[in-house]
Design a protein around this motif. Structure first.
Motif, PDB file in Angstrom:
ATOM      1  N   LEU A 130      -6.803   0.235   4.832  1.00  0.00           N
ATOM      2  CA  LEU A 130      -6.113  -0.554   5.850  1.00  0.00           C
ATOM      3  C   LEU A 130      -7.044  -1.700   6.239  1.00  0.00           C
ATOM      4  CD1 LEU A 130      -3.391  -0.454   7.217  1.00  0.00           C
ATOM      5  CD2 LEU A 130      -4.330   1.114   8.912  1.00  0.00           C
ATOM      6  N   ASP A 131      -6.605  -2.929   5.932  1.00  0.00           N
ATOM      7  CA  ASP A 131      -7.436  -4.128   6.091  1.00  0.00           C
ATOM      8  C   ASP A 131      -7.313  -4.676   7.515  1.00  0.00           C
ATOM      9  OD1 ASP A 131      -9.078  -6.193   5.311  1.00  0.00           O
ATOM     10  OD2 ASP A 131      -7.717  -7.005   3.799  1.00  0.00           O
ATOM     11  N   ASP A 132      -8.296  -5.456   7.918  1.00  0.00           N
ATOM     12  CA  ASP A 132      -8.263  -6.155   9.216  1.00  0.00           C
ATOM     13  C   ASP A 132      -7.950  -5.189  10.350  1.00  0.00           C
ATOM     14  OD1 ASP A 132      -8.518  -8.262   7.494  1.00  0.00           O
ATOM     15  OD2 ASP A 132      -6.545  -9.111   7.865  1.00  0.00           O
ATOM     16  N   PHE A 133      -8.474  -3.975  10.251  1.00  0.00           N
ATOM     17  CA  PHE A 133      -8.102  -2.939  11.205  1.00  0.00           C
ATOM     18  C   PHE A 133      -8.426  -3.376  12.639  1.00  0.00           C
ATOM     19  CE2 PHE A 133      -8.697   1.047  13.588  1.00  0.00           C
ATOM     20  CZ  PHE A 133      -7.436   1.580  13.394  1.00  0.00           C
ATOM     21  N   GLY A 134      -7.475  -3.119  13.513  1.00  0.00           N
ATOM     22  CA  GLY A 134      -7.665  -3.437  14.917  1.00  0.00           C
ATOM     23  C   GLY A 134      -7.018  -4.742  15.342  1.00  0.00           C
ATOM     24  N   THR A 135      -6.531  -5.529  14.352  1.00  0.00           N
ATOM     25  CA  THR A 135      -5.965  -6.831  14.710  1.00  0.00           C
ATOM     26  C   THR A 135      -4.435  -6.839  14.628  1.00  0.00           C
ATOM     27  OG1 THR A 135      -6.037  -7.681  12.454  1.00  0.00           O
ATOM     28  CG2 THR A 135      -8.005  -8.005  13.787  1.00  0.00           C
ATOM     29  N   GLY A 136      -3.826  -5.724  14.209  1.00  0.00           N
ATOM     30  CA  GLY A 136      -2.374  -5.716  13.985  1.00  0.00           C
ATOM     31  C   GLY A 136      -1.610  -4.891  14.994  1.00  0.00           C
ATOM     32  N   LEU A 194       0.453   7.082   6.236  1.00  0.00           N
ATOM     33  CA  LEU A 194       0.053   6.485   4.960  1.00  0.00           C
ATOM     34  C   LEU A 194      -1.101   7.246   4.309  1.00  0.00           C
ATOM     35  CD1 LEU A 194       0.103   2.696   5.855  1.00  0.00           C
ATOM     36  CD2 LEU A 194       1.831   4.001   4.611  1.00  0.00           C
ATOM     37  N   PRO A 195      -1.114   7.279   2.972  1.00  0.00           N
ATOM     38  CA  PRO A 195      -2.204   7.963   2.271  1.00  0.00           C
ATOM     39  C   PRO A 195      -3.449   7.072   2.206  1.00  0.00           C
ATOM     40  CG  PRO A 195      -0.661   7.060   0.684  1.00  0.00           C
ATOM     41  CD  PRO A 195      -0.126   6.696   2.039  1.00  0.00           C
ATOM     42  N   ILE A 196      -4.013   6.756   3.363  1.00  0.00           N
ATOM     43  CA  ILE A 196      -5.126   5.803   3.438  1.00  0.00           C
ATOM     44  C   ILE A 196      -6.457   6.508   3.216  1.00  0.00           C
ATOM     45  CG2 ILE A 196      -6.344   4.224   4.997  1.00  0.00           C
ATOM     46  CD1 ILE A 196      -3.754   3.923   6.492  1.00  0.00           C
ATOM     47  N   ARG A 197      -7.366   5.814   2.553  1.00  0.00           N
ATOM     48  CA  ARG A 197      -8.689   6.378   2.353  1.00  0.00           C
ATOM     49  C   ARG A 197      -9.762   5.701   3.186  1.00  0.00           C
ATOM     50  NH1 ARG A 197     -10.170   7.017  -3.495  1.00  0.00           N
ATOM     51  NH2 ARG A 197      -8.097   7.743  -4.037  1.00  0.00           N
ATOM     52  N   ALA A 198      -9.501   4.472   3.596  1.00  0.00           N
ATOM     53  CA  ALA A 198     -10.537   3.751   4.339  1.00  0.00           C
ATOM     54  C   ALA A 198      -9.936   2.765   5.332  1.00  0.00           C
ATOM     55  CB  ALA A 198     -11.439   3.004   3.363  1.00  0.00           C
ATOM     56  N   LEU A 199     -10.688   2.509   6.388  1.00  0.00           N
ATOM     57  CA  LEU A 199     -10.354   1.447   7.336  1.00  0.00           C
ATOM     58  C   LEU A 199     -11.363   0.332   7.160  1.00  0.00           C
ATOM     59  CD1 LEU A 199      -9.838   3.314  10.743  1.00  0.00           C
ATOM     60  CD2 LEU A 199      -8.139   2.769   8.988  1.00  0.00           C
ATOM     61  N   ARG A 216     -11.042  11.920   8.367  1.00  0.00           N
ATOM     62  CA  ARG A 216     -11.690  11.924   7.043  1.00  0.00           C
ATOM     63  C   ARG A 216     -11.509  10.611   6.296  1.00  0.00           C
ATOM     64  NH1 ARG A 216     -12.840  17.316   5.503  1.00  0.00           N
ATOM     65  NH2 ARG A 216     -11.945  18.784   6.985  1.00  0.00           N
ATOM     66  N   LEU A 217     -11.485   9.513   7.010  1.00  0.00           N
ATOM     67  CA  LEU A 217     -11.408   8.202   6.381  1.00  0.00           C
ATOM     68  C   LEU A 217     -12.783   7.558   6.405  1.00  0.00           C
ATOM     69  CD1 LEU A 217      -8.242   6.821   8.240  1.00  0.00           C
ATOM     70  CD2 LEU A 217      -8.342   8.127   6.114  1.00  0.00           C
ATOM     71  N   LYS A 218     -13.059   6.731   5.404  1.00  0.00           N
ATOM     72  CA  LYS A 218     -14.299   5.972   5.373  1.00  0.00           C
ATOM     73  C   LYS A 218     -14.101   4.667   6.144  1.00  0.00           C
ATOM     74  CE  LYS A 218     -16.567   8.756   2.634  1.00  0.00           C
ATOM     75  NZ  LYS A 218     -17.708   9.536   3.186  1.00  0.00           N
ATOM     76  N   VAL A 219     -15.216   4.089   6.581  1.00  0.00           N
ATOM     77  CA  VAL A 219     -15.158   2.850   7.351  1.00  0.00           C
ATOM     78  C   VAL A 219     -15.960   1.757   6.641  1.00  0.00           C
ATOM     79  CG1 VAL A 219     -15.726   1.728   9.541  1.00  0.00           C
ATOM     80  CG2 VAL A 219     -14.938   4.115   9.513  1.00  0.00           C
ATOM     81  N   ILE A 220     -15.300   0.640   6.396  1.00  0.00           N
ATOM     82  CA  ILE A 220     -15.957  -0.530   5.811  1.00  0.00           C
ATOM     83  C   ILE A 220     -16.043  -1.601   6.895  1.00  0.00           C
ATOM     84  CG2 ILE A 220     -15.823  -2.322   4.019  1.00  0.00           C
ATOM     85  CD1 ILE A 220     -13.940  -0.323   2.460  1.00  0.00           C
ATOM     86  N   ALA A 221     -17.255  -2.090   7.157  1.00  0.00           N
ATOM     87  CA  ALA A 221     -17.416  -3.188   8.112  1.00  0.00           C
ATOM     88  C   ALA A 221     -17.340  -4.501   7.348  1.00  0.00           C
ATOM     89  CB  ALA A 221     -18.741  -3.070   8.850  1.00  0.00           C
ATOM     90  N   GLU A 222     -16.424  -5.375   7.761  1.00  0.00           N
ATOM     91  CA  GLU A 222     -16.182  -6.654   7.065  1.00  0.00           C
ATOM     92  C   GLU A 222     -16.901  -7.799   7.751  1.00  0.00           C
ATOM     93  OE1 GLU A 222     -12.153  -7.662   5.170  1.00  0.00           O
ATOM     94  OE2 GLU A 222     -11.669  -6.986   7.185  1.00  0.00           O
TER      95      GLU A 222
END
Ligand code: C2E
Ligand code: MG
Ligand code: MG
Ligand code: MG
Length: 281
Positions: A179-185, A195-200, A231-237
């Motif tokens: 899930l991209d741009d998390f927190g802005t939508g 959703l079958p999401i693996r990362a935020l 159990r999702l991973k977090v990517i800092a953009e």
């Protein structure tokens, strides 16, 4: 429901204004030509493990170099493409170019990392979305886990049921979904539930200056706790400074992407990164 009505009202007013704008119509035409004349290319931005800084994956980002306009930013042309079915053509182009690139790296004897492509909301409305993915995996003979999909909350609002079904089908083909741009939508929790999401991917809005802004630190900490409890991973953009990186480590983010650790680069540059990894990658 009132909010939604208001939202779609605003949206159609906006669309009406846009379709009357000759400059945007011209850009749309140029973009159509760009596809035919091969002015579009992909660059790859590395994503690293935030602790070891081992290469983890890449994000494929579209670039457009117009002979007269020069570089046109995707922030400008993607929204234009999204006004019509052009975005579907662009999406198929990106998907197949990304798969072709992965296959090419393998031919060079490199062991590729997964490559994430950005997918727009209207692409997720297509009945044959998963078939397209299955098709390119087969065409380029690559396993599904080497491709990933990034979707935005914004992209999911219009046909949630179809989008969910498509992302599940992509997941079954082995693709990880972020899930991209998390927190802005909008209504993120609903997406996390279904959703079958693996990362935020935490948007740069929260990352820029996180080292000095106590409120952003609290927000990121809460996002990470939420993600990890699911159990999702977090990517800092969009990490640009050592100090932001240190803070994001302390806040337990899992992966880092940003100008500090690597700018988006052409395939050849990324091949050098792939080649530089220790044995086994
Ligand atoms: P995004 O998916 O959130 O991609 C991340 C954007 O942040 C990229 O901008 C990237 O170059 C930029 N970025 C990465 N690190 C940093 C940093 O440290 N600082 C700053 N200031 N920026 C950083 P880019 O390439 O201009 O793309 C903008 C947006 O356009 C993307 O945001 C994505 O929403 C869209 N986009 C790009 N390529 C595609 C595509 O192939 N398909 C679709 N549908 N959308 C795309
Ligand atoms: Mg993205
Ligand atoms: Mg993003
Ligand atoms: Mg963004």
């Amino acid at each position: 429901a009132d909010d939604r009505a208001l939202f779609s009202l605003n949206l159609s007013a906006e669309l009406a204004a846009v379709s009357a704008d000759p400059e945007l119509i011209a850009l749309q035409r140029r973009l159509q030509d760009a596809l035919l004349q091969d002015q579009l290319s992909l660059v790859f931005q590395p994503i690293f493990d935030i602790h070891s800084l081992h290469l983890h994956s890449a994000e494929a980002l579209l670039r457009w170099r117009h002979p007269e306009l020069g570089e046109v930013s995707p922030a400008r042309f993607i929204p234009v493409a999204e006004r019509s079915d052009l975005i579907l053509e662009l999406g198929r182009h990106v998907l197949s170019r990304a798969a072709a690139q992965i296959a090419d790296w393998r031919r060079q004897g490199l062991e590729p990392v997964p490559v994430a492509v950005n997918v727009s909301g209207s692409e997720l409305k297509q009945c044959d979305f998963a078939d397209q993915i299955g098709g390119v995996l087969k065409e380029y003979a690559i396993p599904g886990h080497l491709l990933r999909v990034e979707v935005t909350e914004h992209g999911l609002i219009s046909d949630f049921a179809r989008a969910t079904a498509n992302l599940r089908a992509a997941g079954e083909l082995g693709l990880g979904i972020a899930l991209d741009d998390f927190g802005t939508g909008y209504s993120s929790f609903r997406y996390l539930r279904h959703l079958p999401i693996r990362a935020l991917k935490i948007d740069r809005e929260f990352v820029a200056g996180v080292d000095v802004d106590a409120r952003d630190q609290r927000i990121v900490r809460a996002m990470v706790a939420l993600a990890h409890s699911l159990r999702l991973k977090v990517i800092a953009e969009g990490v640009e400074t050592e100090s932001e990186l240190a803070t994001l480590r302390r806040l337990r983010c899992d992966y880092v992407q940003g100008f500090l650790t690597g700018r988006p680069m052409p395939a050849a540059g990324f091949a050098a990164l792939l080649g530089a990894r220790g044995c086994g990658g």
